[in-house]
Design an enzyme around this catalytic site. Sequence first.
Site, PDB file in Angstrom:
ATOM      1  CE  LYS A  64       0.593   3.681   1.986  1.00  0.00           C
ATOM      2  NZ  LYS A  64       0.929   4.465   3.175  1.00  0.00           N
ATOM      3  CB  THR A  65       2.669   1.833   7.195  1.00  0.00           C
ATOM      4  OG1 THR A  65       1.601   2.427   6.458  1.00  0.00           O
ATOM      5  CG2 THR A  65       2.926   2.650   8.453  1.00  0.00           C
ATOM      6  CG  ASP A 252       3.075   7.411   3.816  1.00  0.00           C
ATOM      7  OD1 ASP A 252       3.087   6.615   2.862  1.00  0.00           O
ATOM      8  OD2 ASP A 252       2.380   7.241   4.834  1.00  0.00           O
ATOM      9  CD  GLU A 253      -0.942   7.103   1.309  1.00  0.00           C
ATOM     10  OE1 GLU A 253      -1.001   6.935   0.080  1.00  0.00           O
ATOM     11  OE2 GLU A 253      -1.480   6.343   2.124  1.00  0.00           O
ATOM     12  CD  GLN A 320      -3.985   2.056  -2.772  1.00  0.00           C
ATOM     13  OE1 GLN A 320      -4.816   2.228  -1.893  1.00  0.00           O
ATOM     14  NE2 GLN A 320      -2.833   1.430  -2.552  1.00  0.00           N
ATOM     15  NE  ARG A 666      -9.038  -0.094  -0.023  1.00  0.00           N
ATOM     16  CZ  ARG A 666      -7.745   0.061   0.194  1.00  0.00           C
ATOM     17  NH1 ARG A 666      -7.309   0.315   1.414  1.00  0.00           N
ATOM     18  NH2 ARG A 666      -6.871  -0.067  -0.791  1.00  0.00           N
TER      19      ARG A 666
END
Length: 839
Positions: A64-65, A252-253, A320, A666
């Site tokens: 995504k970044t 973002d987020e 998330q 993770r």
Amino acid sequence: MTEPSKLPPRGVPEHQPVAGGIAARARAAAGVPQYLNGLNPEQREAVETLDGPVLVLAGAGTGKTRVLTTRIAHILSQGRARPQEILSVTFTNKAAREMKLRLGQMLGQAVEGMPWLGTFHSIGGRILRIHAELVQLKSNFTVLDVDDQVRLLKQLLQAENIDDKRWPARMLAGLIDSWKNRGLSPSQVPAGEAASFGNGKGGKIYATYQERLKILNAADFGDLLLENIRLFRENPDVLRQYQNRFRFILVDEYQDTNVAQYLWLRLLSQAPSRPGLPISAIIPGATDAEPAKEDATAQPALAPPSAPPRNICCVGDDDQSIYGWRGAEVDNILRFEHDFPGAKVIRLERNYRSTGHILAAASHLIAHNEGRLGKTLRTEDVDGEKVTVTGSWDSEEEARAIGEELEELQRSGENLNDVAILVRASFQMREFEDRFVTLGLPYRVIGGPRFYERAEIRDALAYLRTINSPADDLAFERIVNVPKRGLGDATVQLLHDHARKRRIPLFEAARAVVETDELKPKARGSLRDLVMQFDRWRAQREVTSHTELAEIVLDESGYTEMWQKDRSADAAGRLDNLKELVRSMEEFENLQGFLEHISLVMDRDGEAGDEAVSLMTLHSAKGLEFDNVFLPGWEEGLFPSQRTLDEQGRAGLEEERRLAHVGLTRARRRAKIYFATNRRIHGTWSTTIPSRFLDELPAHNVEITESKGGSGWGGSGGYGASRFDNLESFGSSYSTPGWQRAQANRGRGGGGRSGSGFEERQSSFSSDSFTRTKRGPMVIEGELVAKSTGTTSEFSLDDRVFHQKFGYGHVVKIDGNKLTIAFEKAGEKKVVDSFVERA
């Protein structure tokens, strides 16, 4: 920077290259921009869809970044906007710096011309300084930190005659912050919530606090957005300036936004209205000065349907969203299509991090949540190893088993930097830290201090160190006024002066000073009581177990009560840590042995670049990835957290499940889940039930394994075998004091428990079904007598002397190093001779 007033006149149409025209053909001949190379089809669609509202649902490890930064680069390279016309919002300064760095690499230059790329609060503060006068501030206003905020609130509580011990200022600071996170000004706080603090005065103090901030030309962290919202609502012309300025908005987020951040974004993302149009026309139902509803959690409606859609792109993952406890609203991302009709939703489901079995397990688990938009992570990588689930007898065996696995990984050449242990609660870390010290495994704690470095643990240890060694000045100085006893810096300095002149420990200086008139009566009484308490605890040490002594000290000193009365969010966790500290002492024969062990733990600070296992909570792990991830403590009550279930019900359960999903994703190559049949929580041993999340994992992606920590079902004591029972798991090189004591105990029958190096004791922090001999009140008769330092005073009777506090006088009595002096103005006082000089 181009000001809104200097933008091209609205009458000039925006130019775009004509399809098939010279400009379009020349652009096509230039080929595909290099920054688009390597993007998969979904990522490229998210980058190239520039018009209208776009929601990019980006699962864990889907890049995504990269999508967000490439989208900005695409906007700039296509000439759709200038750098100062792009608003790009992140959650951390680190993320903003990384985005600028990546953009510079893509475009071949440093991206310094993007003044509106930053965090919510940094951009909100920038806007607020430009228009400070409109919210009754000056442009050079101060942003208060938490300590300044608490200090100001203490002043307001005193003015209202509110007991700040019953109603702590820090608790009110947290309450005000939660109101601001929800976009609530003082007049908008629901009456019930406003009355929940300070005998119904919470709302009034909040209003007074905001007024006081204006007088001080200050704002707190929450004001950086709350005052922005007020600025835009009360000044539609200012709102229009920024709506016209920002051609593209990127967030973002988005799943972690709170209500205030949502409201701020919604106002900026409205289509610009006509000049002179009131705010009620921009947000239907709102008044020109206030929002439509008192509850700011009611989200504003859209601009009129005739307005063109805004170019807003939000990137996030509803699976998330794990920060509900600090105000994040997962509903913000779930309602995106409702907020922006016609929005395009692009799902990034191709994972570049984890293997097939890990992704399948994580996707199957999160599918049990009802409040989600839905996506399924997939990978083109191999299936890899299955997720393992391992049961252990208790938390000690769990730590042993994970320690054994870590040693195997290390022997096989794995880098310890690629290994992480993710726990649900910080108190779980203590068992692993002790185990790693025993094994000699280097580790680092991410997102917080190590267990024995936490403030409450250091305080408790300082009490125990002072009991063990009265000459430990550093320990005594740390707790002489913890909890508050009215012994401030001046008292401590006086003790230091006396100790230095007489060359005696600080504690003995305190014993001497309390028999003189150097201190004011209240301080002298508090210090005398503390000295007597330590004398009593040292006497009890001879007849009481060191674990029970620790409980007595924490109770009688008032330290436990101090945290019980603390209303801050982390107070409960600190009490849990204190209980875990007492439990950890049971493995040692005495206080001296325990403190020696602590010194070894505290001395294991490696270089920053050394290999080390990462130990952290699941919340701290978001955004990180490791080859090997261990997930201990998957039991009902611990994970999912009973406290979260009690407070939030089904919404809390779904957030806990999202946290489990984050933990699994993770892992790049191996994910290993553990649960214990018996665990001690809040000082009480209890039989646990495996977490419901285990049954929600897909059977064909999971492997059940046997614990490598040794069988825990033996032993006559009912708690399983000791960690020292399995001799084969230890090398012959072990020579620590704990190891030697364990072997000695083993040889003489385990000291009362078959196969164990210690007896099981129960903490007095809680009541339980275990029985033990109750201790009666222990009274030490007699009075406190100041001990002579063994030296004779250099002063004689009738000597004329000077004391800095009491002035001039004559010596009338001498007792060792203590003088009784008849002062000319202060009268007769008893002082230590090191505080006077000849006149």
